[in-house]
Write an enzyme that holds these catalytic residues in place. Sequence first.
Site, short mmCIF file in Angstrom:
data_model
loop_
_atom_site.label_atom_id
_atom_site.label_comp_id
_atom_site.label_asym_id
_atom_site.label_seq_id
_atom_site.Cartn_x
_atom_site.Cartn_y
_atom_site.Cartn_z
N LYS A 71 12.62 -2.16 12.98
CA LYS A 71 11.56 -1.54 13.78
C LYS A 71 10.87 -2.60 14.60
CE LYS A 71 9.14 2.04 14.98
NZ LYS A 71 9.35 1.61 16.38
N LYS A 95 5.20 -7.62 9.05
CA LYS A 95 4.19 -6.64 9.44
C LYS A 95 4.42 -5.30 8.74
CE LYS A 95 3.26 -6.83 13.84
NZ LYS A 95 3.12 -6.65 15.31
N LYS A 107 13.29 -6.64 17.01
CA LYS A 107 12.58 -6.81 18.28
C LYS A 107 13.59 -6.87 19.40
CE LYS A 107 8.23 -7.46 19.44
NZ LYS A 107 7.10 -6.91 18.68
N THR A 191 -2.72 0.35 18.15
CA THR A 191 -2.73 -1.09 17.86
C THR A 191 -4.15 -1.64 18.01
OG1 THR A 191 -0.50 -1.17 18.77
CG2 THR A 191 -1.53 -3.27 18.28
N ASN A 222 -3.01 -2.84 26.98
CA ASN A 222 -3.29 -1.68 26.13
C ASN A 222 -4.01 -2.05 24.83
OD1 ASN A 222 -2.84 1.06 25.14
ND2 ASN A 222 -1.37 0.07 23.77
N SER A 362 3.66 4.22 14.81
CA SER A 362 5.06 4.50 15.16
C SER A 362 5.78 5.16 13.98
CB SER A 362 5.82 3.21 15.50
OG SER A 362 5.57 2.83 16.82
N1 GLU Z 1 5.27 -3.67 19.60
C1 GLU Z 1 4.37 -3.35 18.53
C2 GLU Z 1 4.23 -4.50 17.57
O1 GLU Z 1 4.50 -5.65 17.88
C3 GLU Z 1 4.74 -2.05 17.86
C4 GLU Z 1 6.11 -1.99 17.32
C5 GLU Z 1 6.54 -0.60 16.91
O2 GLU Z 1 5.77 0.33 17.06
O3 GLU Z 1 7.66 -0.49 16.46
O4 GLU Z 1 3.78 -4.34 16.48
#
Ligand code: GLU
Length: 429
Positions: A71, A95, A107, A191, A222, A362
């Site tokens: 994810k 995370k 990623k 976030t 954002n 998410s």
């Molecule tokens: N890009 C966001 C992060 O770095 C969200 C990642 C997601 O929702 O999968 O946490």
Amino acid sequence: MANTGYNPFENAQAQFDGVAETIGLDSSMREFLRQPMKEFHFTIPVKMDDGTTKTFKGFRIRHNDARGSGKGGIRFHPEETADTVRALSMWMTWKCAVADIPLGGGKGGIICDPRIMSAGEQERLCRGYVRALSENIGPFCDVPAPDVMSNNRHMLWMLDEYETIVGNRFPGMITGKPVGMGGSLGRTEATGYGVIYTLKDLLRCMNIPASETTASFQGFGNVAEYAARMYTELGGKVTAVSCWDNIEKTSYTFRKVFGCDISELAGIKDKFGSIDKDKALALGYEVLPGDAWLKQDVDILIPAALENQITPAVFGDISSKVKIICEAANGPTTPDCDPLIKGRGIIMLPDFLCNAGGVTCSYFEQVQCNMNYFWDKDEVLEKLERKMTEAFRAVYDLAQEKGVYMRDAAYMIAIKRVAEAVRLRGWVT
Ligand code: GLU
């Protein structure tokens, strides 16, 4: 990516190695967890509006999927590198583990500048990215989301391309979609709000009313915008916000010592977070150099832009008034700066705890897509706050119990959870 001479992957490995040593993680597990499990590097040829074809470079990196599908977001940036994506995929693993959601870490990135691409070119780029990866992303494999300079429109094009290839509807294949098209209410805010939920919990533990604090932000994308909105709703005062100026290719800090009006600033920014300098001046903002955000006499610094921003070279610029650094961005502090921050007694809310609200929402989006039943916004935000508070509490309590920095406590919790999943699966014994 940010050109500071630091390599984010080396930073991520240095942080991991330090904690692996402290918790006595065995060497075979260390070897496995300190690098990504899978990497995809590919080219994406895109027909440009002027009739030429331009080849872009794309990455998708899965650090670990022992606790669930990979994810993590897809970043669009002209200076994207494989090592940055590697680091970020690793941070996603920690995370998701610290937030205790059943997902792993991944990623993606594309070396591109969407600010100078037409909508059609961006759409073809998104579709090309998915065509290159269609067998290696998906709802039960690796689930992308928006990140730096990518947005819900990009996610929907990617979903549409994926569903066209596989021939069915799979709304859980990607998150951060538009509301009404499989997106979750609250995802846009999640976030930034999550950052402030954890800050609120921390201030409560420190017996400091939010309404008596001031903060300075780096970035006005954002994450920063919604964090600043919620922080001011709690009564906090944002005195400065810095952001990139897309025309002049440099950054500026916008300051109002009596408090910035976040809605007003949001009204004069473009969709990539650049604030219009002339309009800001007309509204009475001081326009200072880009690094001024770090030098403010505030209680809280909130880096909400890119990695490698708080380094030993700039640490001396931080005011002695600063009590808390709240890492809304991924990897904004370099590991060699952590000892200086600890030494000065500044409390650090580490990135993969404090910005976990996005991925947590998410996860809720995937859950709602799987049920094909969508919650109202209050329900989403209430669940989000509960998850963030639980994660914060576990990290804060461990940090107090062991007398360690919160980043180390967050790593201890996350690494133990992931190592346990890897062991249970029998991958490393
Ligand atoms: N890009 C966001 C992060 O770095 C969200 C990642 C997601 O929702 O999968 O946490």
